[in-house]
Scaffold this active site. Structure first.
Site, PDB file in Angstrom:
ATOM      1  CG  ASP A 279      62.390  25.322  40.158  1.00  0.00           C
ATOM      2  OD1 ASP A 279      62.636  26.222  40.775  1.00  0.00           O
ATOM      3  OD2 ASP A 279      62.432  25.483  38.880  1.00  0.00           O
TER       4      ASP A 279
HETATM    5  C1  BGC Z   1      62.998  28.888  39.140  1.00  0.00           C
HETATM    6  C2  BGC Z   1      64.491  28.564  39.536  1.00  0.00           C
HETATM    7  C3  BGC Z   1      64.975  29.345  40.636  1.00  0.00           C
HETATM    8  C4  BGC Z   1      63.892  29.057  41.890  1.00  0.00           C
HETATM    9  C5  BGC Z   1      64.299  29.976  42.988  1.00  0.00           C
HETATM   10  C6  BGC Z   1      62.205  29.038  40.435  1.00  0.00           C
HETATM   11  O1  BGC Z   1      61.287  29.624  40.157  1.00  0.00           O
HETATM   12  O2  BGC Z   1      62.608  27.948  38.331  1.00  0.00           O
HETATM   13  O3  BGC Z   1      65.232  28.641  38.329  1.00  0.00           O
HETATM   14  O4  BGC Z   1      66.346  29.006  40.934  1.00  0.00           O
HETATM   15  O5  BGC Z   1      62.785  29.612  41.451  1.00  0.00           O
HETATM   16  O6  BGC Z   1      64.174  31.149  42.739  1.00  0.00           O
END
Ligand code: BGC
Length: 749
Positions: A279
């Site tokens: 993530d």
């Molecule tokens: C989130 C994810 C997301 C990623 C990319 C993160 O802050 O937890 O779910 O896909 O950002 O934007």
């Protein structure tokens, strides 16, 4: 007329999309990966694992792309997609295309209901359509990879991200998540209208303590295996192209450095061959979590645990080279991660077709097909939770005047919901617009928002709405949450209606005019009082671009509501976590216990009874999982079983006649629950094992059959062992989880 539905619960079709390809194609891809790998330097390999959200496209970024230091970009503006891709393809040494990614969570341009609302439909075609339309539109803007579906089961409506998932049940989440994956990926990732999906956030993010985002999760092996992991296993079996490791810790170990999850379970037990990304900064954040001391350690822990691609942290590009030199990371580990990335790029056909067509992407957005699918999805997702004396549907020929009020009645941006980067509010059709369009000529529609936004505490507008109510036959109050109040990092400790909306409903109700309350929110809310004050209540959540027409159709009966809740609505926050498949305990609340105001002063210690409940909230939720009403009435016959004793090799058929005894043709979500009466671990009071949404014409009935095998009756124990234990079971085929009809009984020998 009688029809028969056969629902094969036992072998729920987890269609393995990647498995449908011929072995020779997979072999061809492996050999292309091999040849490319043989040409790559260590730096180029590490570059493939680096995923960057550039924030701004500057010369440094361009130089990094040319140098092969970046494998994937997220959030690249569509207008420069081809130019940026050209830098990688034409100007880097090996010409490896970039993997361009973006969050397309419930629609790119045409916005579908939020996933939690989609789960209210209990209709997998809704999630499939959302995936298909999302992939079609996003691919036109150069996006080949998206981070959805979020299949984190959660019991906590305070958690803002409950909006992004499919609710509290592992089975419902599994089937909706798989349908979304199939819609996004199709049967061949190389199709130009298809994009790679991502099962996230692996794992246990939904168990975040106190419903506070990014918080820790602590749980047992059996809860992990029985409730958290099944949707991820289903996604892996369905051929999801990627997994995302989450932000949270699980039992003290950050999941982005958790080799038990990422290697032992995902790779070794499940045989998953796709790519795993982190993530946003989650590898580097292991240092912030006090799990490691340096970014270099974070990089080593991340890749060794099985995170292939480092999103944003840049710790792989900064440290892997030296970590390999000192032997902390093995060359084979790096190679395996790079292979996973390159394999995905080949599967997506990026080497053959790295660019998007030069014609305007706009012509592919908001097509009539996409809009029709979004509207159907919104209609299927609406749940009727209260309808006193047939307050709904409204009868257009009998109404002279209606008051449309509430901060969500005409809020084109808010109805799109959370995680909506690209939807354009100018395409949203609000409830007010739709009502005017459909009934403006025949009914006097008075609009008075009362509150300009959901958090407003300004009471002046409420006075105006109350005055206008006197001129109306019925009041339609659209209340709830603005889009920004749910989603990532949008957790609430108080989940009542924000601002002065409770006052609005109270004052409107006091006028004596029937109040139809429509709740447009990103989570379950504690709205018991407001439900009591309204004649009818619809839970619509955030319905997307076409929420307005869908609601108008349901309000006036052109569409009969058929949604059911995929998550428990608590009466009070203090009841959380509250969920349908909980445990009976040794002191079940099988009777109505004394409530706080009924306790005599100086009551003796023993006078209250001893059972599992709250003095102030009593027993049970506001609305239970699986609950939802219709304009028609369905009667369920007693369940019949093909046998009362089965062996582990047998298949049991459980049947029920469902009759539509009301006046409307309608759909019903018929639900199958099972209870294991005794196990080596205490068993949940009920577990959803199947469902079927059946259309039944007024006056007709259908026989719904569910096939059940021993596989449905097993569970994981605390040493991760799969147990199918002989014994007695109860089985219900019912309209909701709280239905207390006598169960059918059978024995597993
Ligand atoms: C989130 C994810 C997301 C990623 C990319 C993160 O802050 O937890 O779910 O896909 O950002 O934007």
């Amino acid at each position: 007329m009688k029809r028969t539905y056969l629902i094969i619960v036992a072998i729920f079709a987890l269609v393995c999309t990647s498995c449908t390809k011929s072995p020779s194609l997979d072999a061809q891809i492996e050999s292309k990966v091999d040849s490319l790998m043989s040409l790559m330097t260590i730096q180029e390999k590490i570059g493939q694992l680096n995923q960057i959200d550039p924030w701004n496209i500057n010369d440094e970024l361009k130089a990094d792309i040319k140098a092969g230091n970046i494998g994937s970009l997220l959030n690249c503006p569509p207008s420069i997609v081809n130019d940026i891709q050209r830098l990688a393809v034409d100007s880097s040494r090996l010409g490896i295309p970039l993997l361009l990614a973006r969050d397309v969570i419930h629609g790119y341009k045409t916005i579908f209901p939020i996933p939690l609302a989609q789960a209210c439909s209990w209709d997998t075609s809704v999630a499939y359509d959302c995936g298909e339309v999302s992939a079609f539109e996003a691919s036109k803007a150069g996006i080949k990879y998206t981070f959805t579906p979020m299949i984190d089961v959660t019991h906590d409506p305070r958690w803002g991200r409950i909006a992004e998932g499919y609710g509290e049940d592992a089975y419902l989440t599994s089937v909706m998540g798989v349908a979304m994956i199939e819609g996004l990926q199709g049967s061949n990732l190389a199709d130009k209208d298809k994009i790679a999906a991502c099962a996230k956030h692996f794992a246990a993010y939904g168990l975040t303590e106190s419903g506070r985002d990014y918080n820790v999760a602590n749980t047992s092996e059996s809860v992990l295996r029985n409730w958290v992991l099944p949707p991820f296993k289903a996604a892996a079996e369905a051929g999801v192209a990627t997994f995302m490791a989450g932000f949270n810790e699980l039992n003290g170990v950050p999941v982005s450095g958790n080799s038990y999850l990422l290697r032992d379970i995902l790779r070794d037990e499940w045989g998953y061959k796709g790519m795993v990304c982190s993530d946003y900064f989650s590898v580097e954040q292991m240092r912030v979590e006090n799990y490691v001391s340096t970014n270099a350690e974070a990089a080593a822990v991340g890749i060794n645990a099985g995170v292939d691609m480092d999103m944003m942290g840049k710790v792989y590009v900064a440290h892997l080279d030296s970590l390999i030199k000192v032997g902390v990371v093995k060359m084979e580990t790096l190679d395996a991660a790079v292979r996973n990335v390159l394999r995905l790029k080949f599967k997506l056909g990026l080497f053959e077709n790295p660019y998007i067509e030069a014609d305007s992407a706009e012509s592919h957005f908001y097509t009539s097909d996409a809009i029709a699918k979004a509207q159907r999805a919104a209609e299927e997702s609406i749940v009727l939770v209260k309808n006193d004396s047939g307050a709904l549907p409204l009868n257009a020929s009998k109404l002279k005047s209606i008051l449309v009020t509430g901060p969500l009645a005409d809020a084109p941006y808010e109805q799109m919901g959370t995680w909506c980067f690209d939807g354009d509010k100018s395409h949203s059709v609000t409830p007010l617009m739709a009502l005017k369009q459909q009934y403006g000529d025949s009914i006097n529609i008075i609009y008075q928002p009362a509150l300009t936004y959901s958090r407003s505490r300004d009471l002046v507008g409420i006075d105006a709405a109350v005055r206008d109510a006197s001129k109306a036959d019925v009041i339609l109050a659209f209340v709830g949450e603005e889009a920004i109040l749910s989603g990532e990092a949008k957790c609430r400790a108080d989940i009542s209606l924000p601002g002065a909306q409770n006052k609005l409903i109270e004052r409107l109700s006091a006028t004596g005019k029937p109040v139809i309350m429509v709740v447009m929110a990103g989570r379950p809310l504690t709205i018991g009082k407001e439900v009591d004050e309204s004649a009818a209540t619809l839970i619509a959540l955030h319905g997307g671009t076409m929420a307005g027409p869908a609601l108008a159709n349901v309000l006036f009966g052109k569409v009969v509501p058929s949604g059911k809740l995929p998550v428990t609505f608590p009466k009070m926050v203090g009841q959380i976590p509250i969920y349908y498949n909980d445990f009976r305990t040794g002191r079940p609340a099988d009777y109505r216990p004394t409530l706080i105001d009924e306790i005599p002063v100086e009551a003796r210690q023993t006078s209250l009874g001893f059972c599992t409940y709250h003095l102030d909230a009593g027993v049970g939720p506001l609305f239970e999982f699986g609950y939802g009403l219709s304009y028609t009435k369905f009667d369920y016959s007693p369940v019949t079983l093909s046998a009362t004793e089965i062996t582990a090799a047998d298949t049991l058929t459980a049947s029920c006649n469902v009759s539509n005894t009301g006046a409307y043709d309608a759909s019903e979500v018929v639900q199958l629950y099972i209870h294991d009466k005794a196990g080596s671990l205490v068993r949940p009071v009920k577990e959803l094992k199947g469902f079927s949404k059946v259309k039944i014409k007024a006056g007709e009935s259908v026989t719904v059959n569910f096939l059940v095998t021993a596989a449905q009756l097993g569970f994981y124990d605390n040493s991760a062992k799969w147990c199918v234990e002989p014994g007695e079971f109860e089985l219900w085929i019912v309209p909701s989880s709280a239905c207390r009809t006598a169960p059918a009984q059978f024995t597993l020998k």
